[in-house]
Each structure stands twice: as C-alpha cells, then as structure tokens.
Design a protein around this motif. Sequence first.
Motif, PDB file in Angstrom:
ATOM      1  N   LEU A  30       0.928  -1.156   0.137  1.00 52.44           N
ATOM      2  CA  LEU A  30      -0.002   0.151  -0.058  1.00 52.44           C
ATOM      3  C   LEU A  30       1.039   1.245   0.071  1.00 52.44           C
ATOM      4  O   LEU A  30       2.079   1.227   0.604  1.00 52.44           O
ATOM      5  CB  LEU A  30      -0.930   0.129   1.305  1.00 52.44           C
ATOM      6  CG  LEU A  30      -1.953  -1.250   1.462  1.00 52.44           C
ATOM      7  CD1 LEU A  30      -2.601  -1.161   2.730  1.00 52.44           C
ATOM      8  CD2 LEU A  30      -3.030  -1.222   0.328  1.00 52.44           C
ATOM      9  N   LEU A  31       0.390   2.193  -0.768  1.00 52.02           N
ATOM     10  CA  LEU A  31       1.071   3.593  -0.960  1.00 52.02           C
ATOM     11  C   LEU A  31       1.161   4.304   0.550  1.00 52.02           C
ATOM     12  O   LEU A  31       0.228   4.266   1.310  1.00 52.02           O
ATOM     13  CB  LEU A  31       0.404   4.368  -1.797  1.00 52.02           C
ATOM     14  CG  LEU A  31       0.936   5.755  -2.083  1.00 52.02           C
ATOM     15  CD1 LEU A  31       2.273   5.487  -2.857  1.00 52.02           C
ATOM     16  CD2 LEU A  31       0.197   6.510  -2.950  1.00 52.02           C
ATOM     17  N   SER A  36      -1.515  11.966   8.411  1.00 45.94           N
ATOM     18  CA  SER A  36      -1.370  11.537   9.670  1.00 45.94           C
ATOM     19  C   SER A  36      -2.514  11.368  10.534  1.00 45.94           C
ATOM     20  O   SER A  36      -2.641  10.918  11.542  1.00 45.94           O
ATOM     21  CB  SER A  36      -0.394  12.816  10.638  1.00 45.94           C
ATOM     22  OG  SER A  36      -1.184  13.545  10.605  1.00 45.94           O
ATOM     23  N   GLU A  37      -3.449  11.578   9.885  1.00 46.67           N
ATOM     24  CA  GLU A  37      -5.022  11.286  10.380  1.00 46.67           C
ATOM     25  C   GLU A  37      -5.075   9.859  10.588  1.00 46.67           C
ATOM     26  O   GLU A  37      -4.626   8.993   9.702  1.00 46.67           O
ATOM     27  CB  GLU A  37      -6.296  11.877   9.521  1.00 46.67           C
ATOM     28  CG  GLU A  37      -6.110  13.067   9.361  1.00 46.67           C
ATOM     29  CD  GLU A  37      -5.405  13.824   8.407  1.00 46.67           C
ATOM     30  OE1 GLU A  37      -4.877  13.023   7.546  1.00 46.67           O
ATOM     31  OE2 GLU A  37      -5.320  15.063   8.193  1.00 46.67           O
ATOM     32  N   CYS A  38      -5.936   9.246  11.649  1.00 43.50           N
ATOM     33  CA  CYS A  38      -5.944   8.107  12.156  1.00 43.50           C
ATOM     34  C   CYS A  38      -7.193   7.697  12.954  1.00 43.50           C
ATOM     35  O   CYS A  38      -7.189   8.040  14.206  1.00 43.50           O
ATOM     36  CB  CYS A  38      -4.273   7.665  12.952  1.00 43.50           C
ATOM     37  SG  CYS A  38      -4.267   6.043  13.457  1.00 43.50           S
ATOM     38  N   GLY A 116      -1.805   6.973   7.380  1.00 44.92           N
ATOM     39  CA  GLY A 116      -1.281   6.822   6.122  1.00 44.92           C
ATOM     40  C   GLY A 116       0.364   7.025   5.870  1.00 44.92           C
ATOM     41  O   GLY A 116       0.841   6.359   5.216  1.00 44.92           O
ATOM     42  N   ASN A 117       0.874   7.699   6.798  1.00 45.30           N
ATOM     43  CA  ASN A 117       2.327   7.980   7.005  1.00 45.30           C
ATOM     44  C   ASN A 117       3.005   6.728   7.763  1.00 45.30           C
ATOM     45  O   ASN A 117       4.144   6.889   7.992  1.00 45.30           O
ATOM     46  CB  ASN A 117       2.773   9.443   7.221  1.00 45.30           C
ATOM     47  CG  ASN A 117       2.185   9.507   8.924  1.00 45.30           C
ATOM     48  OD1 ASN A 117       1.855   8.606   9.596  1.00 45.30           O
ATOM     49  ND2 ASN A 117       2.338  10.983   9.133  1.00 45.30           N
ATOM     50  N   ARG A 118       2.047   6.066   8.529  1.00 41.90           N
ATOM     51  CA  ARG A 118       2.509   4.945   8.948  1.00 41.90           C
ATOM     52  C   ARG A 118       3.230   5.310  10.389  1.00 41.90           C
ATOM     53  O   ARG A 118       3.783   4.487  10.869  1.00 41.90           O
ATOM     54  CB  ARG A 118       3.409   3.964   8.230  1.00 41.90           C
ATOM     55  CG  ARG A 118       2.841   3.353   6.816  1.00 41.90           C
ATOM     56  CD  ARG A 118       1.543   2.780   7.214  1.00 41.90           C
ATOM     57  NE  ARG A 118       1.030   2.292   5.928  1.00 41.90           N
ATOM     58  CZ  ARG A 118      -0.044   2.724   4.986  1.00 41.90           C
ATOM     59  NH1 ARG A 118      -0.692   3.855   5.559  1.00 41.90           N
ATOM     60  NH2 ARG A 118      -0.607   2.095   4.097  1.00 41.90           N
ATOM     61  N   LYS A 119       2.993   6.525  10.904  1.00 44.20           N
ATOM     62  CA  LYS A 119       3.754   6.899  12.085  1.00 44.20           C
ATOM     63  C   LYS A 119       2.730   7.117  13.153  1.00 44.20           C
ATOM     64  O   LYS A 119       3.168   7.023  14.183  1.00 44.20           O
ATOM     65  CB  LYS A 119       4.442   8.357  11.807  1.00 44.20           C
ATOM     66  CG  LYS A 119       5.589   8.188  10.899  1.00 44.20           C
ATOM     67  CD  LYS A 119       5.956   9.772  10.603  1.00 44.20           C
ATOM     68  CE  LYS A 119       7.193   9.437   9.368  1.00 44.20           C
ATOM     69  NZ  LYS A 119       7.726  10.884   9.366  1.00 44.20           N
ATOM     70  N   VAL A 120       1.317   7.350  12.841  1.00 50.63           N
ATOM     71  CA  VAL A 120       0.373   7.110  13.902  1.00 50.63           C
ATOM     72  C   VAL A 120      -0.329   5.871  14.063  1.00 50.63           C
ATOM     73  O   VAL A 120      -0.763   5.479  13.247  1.00 50.63           O
ATOM     74  CB  VAL A 120      -0.539   8.554  13.933  1.00 50.63           C
ATOM     75  CG1 VAL A 120      -1.621   8.555  15.048  1.00 50.63           C
ATOM     76  CG2 VAL A 120       0.224   9.456  13.715  1.00 50.63           C
TER      77      VAL A 120
END
Length: 133
Positions: A30-31, A36-38, A116-120
């Motif tokens: 996945l892209l 950063s929404e989660c 989406g940025n895989r940080k949260v």
Amino acid sequence: MKILKKILLILPVVFAWTACESYPIDEDGLLITTRSECYVSSFELLGQDQRSVIVDVATVDTVAQEIRAEVAFGTNLHALWPQFTLVTDAKLDPKITGFVDFSDLDNPRQWTVVSGNRKVRKTYTVYLTVQEP
C-alpha cells in the motif's frame, strides 16, 4: 532519426523508474502518504449471511477509541465479519481476512488503525452487547 527513436524508447522506462521511487509502499504493497489522520469513521458487523447483525447503528468514539454495538438476540457470535470504515490512506492491523470470533464478551476485540504516513497508531476496542430477547 535513430537517436530520436532510442530516446523515445528509453524515456518511458526512465519516467516509470523515477515515478516508483518517489512513492514508497509498505509491507502490504500500500502507498505510504503524508497523511497523519488515524481514526475509524464507521463500523458494521455482518453475519454468515452477509447481513448486518447490529440492532441499531454502532457508536464510534474517536476520543476514547471505542466502538460499541448491540447485536440481535440469537446472533452467532463465533462467526462475525467486522467492517471498518477508516480515514483516507489508513489501514487496519491485524488485517481482517475472514470471520472473527466475538463470543467472549468479557474480553473485547481490538484493532489498531495505522495512519497513511505509518507513524500514528491508535488501538480501538470493540465492545458488543446482545439484545435482550
């Protein structure tokens, strides 16, 4: 003319190669984006007949990270298919690949939403109750 043909043949390959580099993908293919929404925006629970077993609408509390739903009396809690609607570009961990056992109501199930940025990462707990007969 031969040089122009060679350039026209090589150019699409160069563009495709550089385009792949600028958009990273995760382990699921996945892209990865800058979002950063989660959060979970809605939740549904399907029985083996692919119909909703939720009596009313499930309540999603994005602050407490809880989902509460009441299922119809007589629902087979051993085989339910949860469906989460997530914010754009987010993903769910663990992935849902089939029916899930919700029969132990004292130990609610949990899923983590990953941005989406895989940080949260935010873990949601799903609490079920069964409608009175």
